[in-house]
Design an enzyme around this catalytic site. Structure first.
Site, PDB file in Angstrom:
ATOM      1  N   PRO A  89     -31.431   0.586-142.427  1.00  0.00           N
ATOM      2  CA  PRO A  89     -32.801   0.318-142.166  1.00  0.00           C
ATOM      3  C   PRO A  89     -32.687  -1.314-142.172  1.00  0.00           C
ATOM      4  O   PRO A  89     -33.706  -2.033-141.869  1.00  0.00           O
ATOM      5  CB  PRO A  89     -33.203   0.593-143.472  1.00  0.00           C
ATOM      6  CG  PRO A  89     -32.536   1.747-143.916  1.00  0.00           C
ATOM      7  CD  PRO A  89     -31.037   1.679-143.445  1.00  0.00           C
ATOM      8  N   GLU A 116     -25.841   5.545-150.950  1.00  0.00           N
ATOM      9  CA  GLU A 116     -26.371   4.209-150.956  1.00  0.00           C
ATOM     10  C   GLU A 116     -26.220   3.442-149.957  1.00  0.00           C
ATOM     11  O   GLU A 116     -26.890   2.255-149.842  1.00  0.00           O
ATOM     12  CB  GLU A 116     -26.576   3.519-152.307  1.00  0.00           C
ATOM     13  CG  GLU A 116     -27.041   4.582-153.540  1.00  0.00           C
ATOM     14  CD  GLU A 116     -28.308   4.972-153.253  1.00  0.00           C
ATOM     15  OE1 GLU A 116     -29.499   4.343-152.932  1.00  0.00           O
ATOM     16  OE2 GLU A 116     -28.669   6.355-153.246  1.00  0.00           O
ATOM     17  N   ARG A 154     -29.057   9.926-121.864  1.00  0.00           N
ATOM     18  CA  ARG A 154     -29.978  10.560-120.769  1.00  0.00           C
ATOM     19  C   ARG A 154     -30.112   9.401-119.855  1.00  0.00           C
ATOM     20  O   ARG A 154     -30.348   9.394-118.644  1.00  0.00           O
ATOM     21  CB  ARG A 154     -31.499  10.789-121.392  1.00  0.00           C
ATOM     22  CG  ARG A 154     -31.880   9.733-122.166  1.00  0.00           C
ATOM     23  CD  ARG A 154     -33.276  10.067-122.829  1.00  0.00           C
ATOM     24  NE  ARG A 154     -34.285  10.394-121.620  1.00  0.00           N
ATOM     25  CZ  ARG A 154     -35.036   9.396-121.102  1.00  0.00           C
ATOM     26  NH1 ARG A 154     -34.939   8.205-120.939  1.00  0.00           N
ATOM     27  NH2 ARG A 154     -35.920   9.776-120.017  1.00  0.00           N
ATOM     28  N   ASP A 169     -40.074   6.257-117.449  1.00  0.00           N
ATOM     29  CA  ASP A 169     -40.256   6.292-118.906  1.00  0.00           C
ATOM     30  C   ASP A 169     -41.078   5.367-119.436  1.00  0.00           C
ATOM     31  O   ASP A 169     -41.254   4.437-118.984  1.00  0.00           O
ATOM     32  CB  ASP A 169     -38.712   5.995-119.727  1.00  0.00           C
ATOM     33  CG  ASP A 169     -38.012   7.419-119.431  1.00  0.00           C
ATOM     34  OD1 ASP A 169     -38.297   8.254-119.071  1.00  0.00           O
ATOM     35  OD2 ASP A 169     -36.678   6.848-119.443  1.00  0.00           O
TER      36      ASP A 169
HETATM   37  N1  4HQ Z   1     -30.164   5.348-143.258  1.00  0.00           N
HETATM   38  N2  4HQ Z   1     -32.185   3.652-139.121  1.00  0.00           N
HETATM   39  C1  4HQ Z   1     -29.532   4.855-145.449  1.00  0.00           C
HETATM   40  C2  4HQ Z   1     -31.486   4.869-142.432  1.00  0.00           C
HETATM   41  C3  4HQ Z   1     -31.616   4.461-141.042  1.00  0.00           C
HETATM   42  C4  4HQ Z   1     -32.821   3.996-140.471  1.00  0.00           C
HETATM   43  C5  4HQ Z   1     -29.095   5.317-142.741  1.00  0.00           C
HETATM   44  C6  4HQ Z   1     -30.496   5.646-144.525  1.00  0.00           C
HETATM   45  C7  4HQ Z   1     -28.039   4.482-143.816  1.00  0.00           C
HETATM   46  C8  4HQ Z   1     -27.128   4.661-145.920  1.00  0.00           C
HETATM   47  N3  4HQ Z   1     -30.444   4.230-140.258  1.00  0.00           N
HETATM   48  N4  4HQ Z   1     -28.203   5.301-144.899  1.00  0.00           N
HETATM   49  N5  4HQ Z   1     -33.854   3.794-140.889  1.00  0.00           N
HETATM   50  O1  4HQ Z   1     -32.695   4.980-143.070  1.00  0.00           O
HETATM   51  O2  4HQ Z   1     -30.738   3.824-139.196  1.00  0.00           O
END
Ligand code: 4HQ
Length: 253
Positions: A89, A116, A154, A169
């Site tokens: 994130p 985490e 794709r 698209d």
């Molecule tokens: N995570 N976009 C936490 C995500 C995520 C997202 C992946 C959760 C990494 C450690 N990854 N882990 N949103 O929420 O890519």
């Protein structure tokens, strides 16, 4: 393109890459997805891949050692240089533009975090780019990697049976897709927009662009604000707006 995925759940990622358009693209040799499990690169008897965070706090982090060795093994499995991407994130938001940019590279290594996340030093030294698929929290990076693989897969030349589909698209021209209809022509849920059975291809094209502009205006004004519409597109959108307001006036009396 070759994609190597570093994940504690390789069967999950492999399963995603075996079905649908991406599965077919793999069968056609257009993309190959290989998963690597850092647990197999753990050096202790317990195959430990996680550790507690310095400074305290909840949860566990993925250890540098097994991840670093897994990345090295994945990189060494082929010649071409690989871009290493960490899904989280904290990354830049994934867009169709970014998907297009990545889709022409020869190789990607996707790092999926669990718990985490990952020790920051590993990210600093081994990761080229951090990407997020959206502002919400997943329990691991696997679904995000699957999203990226799907969107990239794709776009590989020959993956879609109709070459036009990728060009039409949503987002490929910065606009949302127009509405679509299939048989039956008459249904209790409603009738078709008459233009679609007129046989007038220019009129159909114009109607579709007008719907795309109108829906983008209604649903994603943020996308429209960043676009430079030419004179004819502006006129089409104005037509849509007038019809939309007229329909609203009719309904609200
Ligand atoms: N995570 N976009 C936490 C995500 C995520 C997202 C992946 C959760 C990494 C450690 N990854 N882990 N949103 O929420 O890519």
């Amino acid at each position: 393109m070759r994609v190597d995925v570093i994940t504690l759940f390789p069967e999950f990622v492999d399963g995603c890459a075996r079905v649908g358009v991406v599965g077919r693209a793999q069968e056609r040799g257009l993309i190959s997805v290989t998963s690597w499990n850092p647990r197999e690169f753990a050096t202790d008897n317990y195959h430990t891949v996680d550790g507690r965070p310095y400074g305290g706090g909840p949860g566990m982090l993925m250890l540098i050692g097994p991840l670093r060795d897994t990345i090295a093994a994945a990189k060494a499995a082929a010649e071409a240089p690989a871009k290493v991407i960490y899904l989280s994130p904290q990354g830049a938001r994934l867009t169709q533009r970014k998907v297009q940019e990545l889709s022409v590279l020869p190789r990607l290594v996707l790092l999926c975090g669990r718990y985490e996340g990952v020790d920051e030093r590993l990210l600093d030294h081994e990761v080229d780019e951090e990407l997020s698929i959206g502002d919400y929290v997943l329990s691991g990076g696997e679904l995000a990697a699957a999203v990226l693989i799907d969107a990239i897969g794709r776009l590989q030349e020959g993956a879609l049976n109709d070459a036009q589909s990728a060009a039409q698209d949503s987002f490929s021209e910065g606009l949302l897709d127009c509405p679509h209809y299939t048989r039956p022509e008459q249904h209790e849920l409603g009738t078709l927009p008459a233009v679609l059975i007129s046989g007038d291809h220019a009129a159909i094209k114009r109607w579709r662009l007008k719907q795309s502009l109108g829906r983008t205006w209604l649903r994603r004004p943020d996308l429209l604000a960043r676009m430079q519409l030419d004179k004819s597109a502006r006129a089409l959108l104005e037509e849509f707006r007038l019809e939309y307001f007229a329909a609203q006036d009719k309904n609200t009396g």
